[in-house]
Design an enzyme around this catalytic site. Structure first.
Site, mmCIF file in Angstrom:
data_model
loop_
_atom_site.group_PDB
_atom_site.id
_atom_site.type_symbol
_atom_site.label_atom_id
_atom_site.label_comp_id
_atom_site.label_asym_id
_atom_site.label_seq_id
_atom_site.Cartn_x
_atom_site.Cartn_y
_atom_site.Cartn_z
ATOM 1 N N GLU A 243 0.849 -1.185 0.000
ATOM 2 C CA GLU A 243 0.000 0.000 0.000
ATOM 3 C C GLU A 243 0.893 1.246 0.000
ATOM 4 O O GLU A 243 1.871 1.321 0.741
ATOM 5 C CB GLU A 243 -0.877 -0.012 1.257
ATOM 6 N N GLU A 320 3.281 2.998 9.350
ATOM 7 C CA GLU A 320 2.211 3.258 8.391
ATOM 8 C C GLU A 320 2.571 4.325 7.359
ATOM 9 O O GLU A 320 1.700 4.813 6.642
ATOM 10 C CB GLU A 320 0.907 3.600 9.122
#
Ligand SMILES: *[C@@H]1O[C@H](CO)[C@@H](O)[C@H](O)[C@H]1NC(C)=O
Ligand SMILES: *[C@@H]1O[C@H](CO)[C@@H](O)[C@H](O)[C@H]1NC(C)=O
Ligand SMILES: *[C@@H]1O[C@H](CO)[C@@H](O)[C@H](O)[C@H]1NC(C)=O
Ligand SMILES: *[C@@H]1O[C@H](CO)[C@@H](O)[C@H](O)[C@H]1NC(C)=O
Length: 428
Positions: A243, A320
């Site tokens: 991602e 993240e």
């Protein structure tokens, strides 16, 4: 001469079938006898068929999503006695691994590469675990292949029995090892990334010339066999899959304010941070990646990335954004350009399938990304139930999170059984 050798080999192999002894097979492998499909045996003793109390379930019906079988499975999983009967305590692993040969045999570990194709495409795994040894061991058993290499990071503050059990398991295999430097992992803080970095360095420094790196946690489980993973990765032609998208406005504070760890928790310091080095655009992603060897080399050696890493150490949840940001740095092997046309979501990437509660819903709804969770939620993440398996196996992701043998042992059992059967069938 060669014929004679083959005749003797066949005799040996037949003997092996009679004894059901994996040890003999690994011996043959050690003798460096080349791969020859003519000698493929029915490795049926490597199927997980005589497993414990879960065997009352009809996994083929469960994988097809048949309601009756799923209802029966659900009744079992909510039975306390059943859950207790399938639990494997840490002590079992500590004791059983004293005899590694017996442990590998009884747990049905694969000790030879199932194909030349897989042998020629070794993978490197970094696995971060901190509890639930049984989940870790079931995962390791599902992904274990002798040509791959596995680095295990057990949180420095884990219970002694967790550490001992995992260390004992890894000591049974020449290609699994404990990370050289274990850190105290703090939720949403830098050490979570450091754990993977330490494994990356150890893996990169190992003698195995692995082709791809995959990081996992103890509650992940594969959705593909090793051969399928190898084929998918070779078809990516050196690309990475993770991602990497625009950082949402609502998350910018994570990288514009400095943080530190106080009493094992991350806190803001109230100070603003300088912009990232080289004005690198920060992108959003998640902690789990599938990247080639060159990406890992860049992480360990590229001066821009070293600076980014230093800069990231006081941010919130660097796991993240760090990998996602590196994936868009020019010159990193397998990276893509920073332009938003190259953005990739977690659904389009193959690294990890996670069901977030707020994205669940019915097909056709504009908000929904996937069907509802059939298990239960932990911190808004679906812990898969047996009813999720049919859908999971239709997805292109290599791994899914979360599984837990303590909340739905049948989901893990049917999945591991399916994968093993498939891996053995692929040999024919
Ligand atoms: C399990 O389910 C499959 C698919 O519905 C069915 O064909 C099979 O007979 C079942 N097996 C048992 C042992 O009930
Ligand atoms: C420990 O392992 C040995 C051999 O692997 C086995 O014979 C013995 O029963 C085990 N003991 C316990 C308490 O599990
Ligand atoms: C690991 O834990 C021990 C105490 O349990 C502590 O002394 C040590 O500093 C810790 N190491 C790291 C790297 O956090
Ligand atoms: C790499 O491994 C060798 C031994 O094989 C060791 O001496 C060396 O310190 C390691 N380097 C790093 C950076 O871990």
């Amino acid at each position: 001469m060669r014929l004679l050798k083959r005749g003797r080999l066949l005799l040996l192999l037949k003997l092996t079938v009679v004894l059901g002894s994996l040890w003999m097979l690994s011996l043959l492998n050690n003798l460096k006898i080349g791969w020859d499909p003519a000698y493929i045996l029915k490795y049926s003793w490597l199927e997980y068929k005589d497993a414990g109390p879960e065997k009352v379930c009809n996994c083929s019906a469960i994988l097809r999503g048949e309601r009756e079988a799923l209802e029966e499975a659900k009744l079992l999983t909510i039975t306390k006695d059943f859950r207790k009967s399938v639990h494997i305590p840490d002590e079992y692993y500590i004791n059983a691994t004293q005899d590694c040969t017996k442990f590998k045999l009884s747990r049905k570990y694969l000790t030879i590469p199932l194909s030349q194709e897989e042998e020629d495409f070794p993978l490197a795994y970094s696995i971060v675990a901190h509890h639930k040894v049984q989940n870790f061991e079931r995962l390791l058993r599902a992904i274990y292949a002798p040509q791959n290499i596995y680095c295990i990071h057990v949180d420095n503050k884990s219970d002694a029995s967790v550490f001992s059990a995992i260390k004992a398991i890894t000591s049974c295999f020449p290609n699994t090892f404990m990370v050289s430097k274990a850190v105290n992992v703090v939720y949403a803080a830098w050490p979570r990334v450091q754990a993977d970095l330490n494994c990356m360095a150890d893996l990169y420094n190992s003698s195995t010339k692995w082709k791809y790196f995959i990081n996992l946690c103890g509650q992940d489980f594969p959705l593909k066999t090793n051969l399928e993973i190898v084929r998918i990765l070779s078809s990516m032609r050196g690309g990475n899959s993770l991602e990497s998208e625009k950082l949402p406005e609502g998350k910018k504070w994570r990288v514009t304010n400095a943080h530190h760890i106080v009493n094992g928790k991350i806190q803001g310091t109230g100070k603003a941070k300088d912009p990232p080095p080289f004005n690198l655009p920060i992108l959003a992603g998640n902690a789990y990646i599938v990247v080639n060897r060159g990406y890992v080399r860049s992480v360990l050696e590229d001066k821009r990335i070293q600076a980014l890493i230093e800069w990231s150490k006081d941010t919130y949840s660097p796991d993240e954004f760090l990998w996602a940001t590196i994936q868009r740095i020019p010159g990193v092997p397998g990276s893509t350009w920073p332009n938003s046309k190259f953005d990739m979501t977690d659904i389009n990437a193959i690294a990890r399938l996670v069901k977030w509660q707020w994205h669940e819903g019915s097909e056709g709804s504009l908000e929904a990304v996937y069907p509802e969770c059939h298990g239960n939620h932990v911190r808004s993440i679906c812990v898969y139930g047996a009813g999720d398996l049919q859908w999971l196996l239709e997805q292109h992701h290599l791994f899914a999170n979360k599984f837990d043998t303590d909340s739905d042992p049948i989901a893990v059992y049917c999945l591991e059984k399916y994968l093993r059967q498939k891996a053995l069938a692929e040999m024919h």
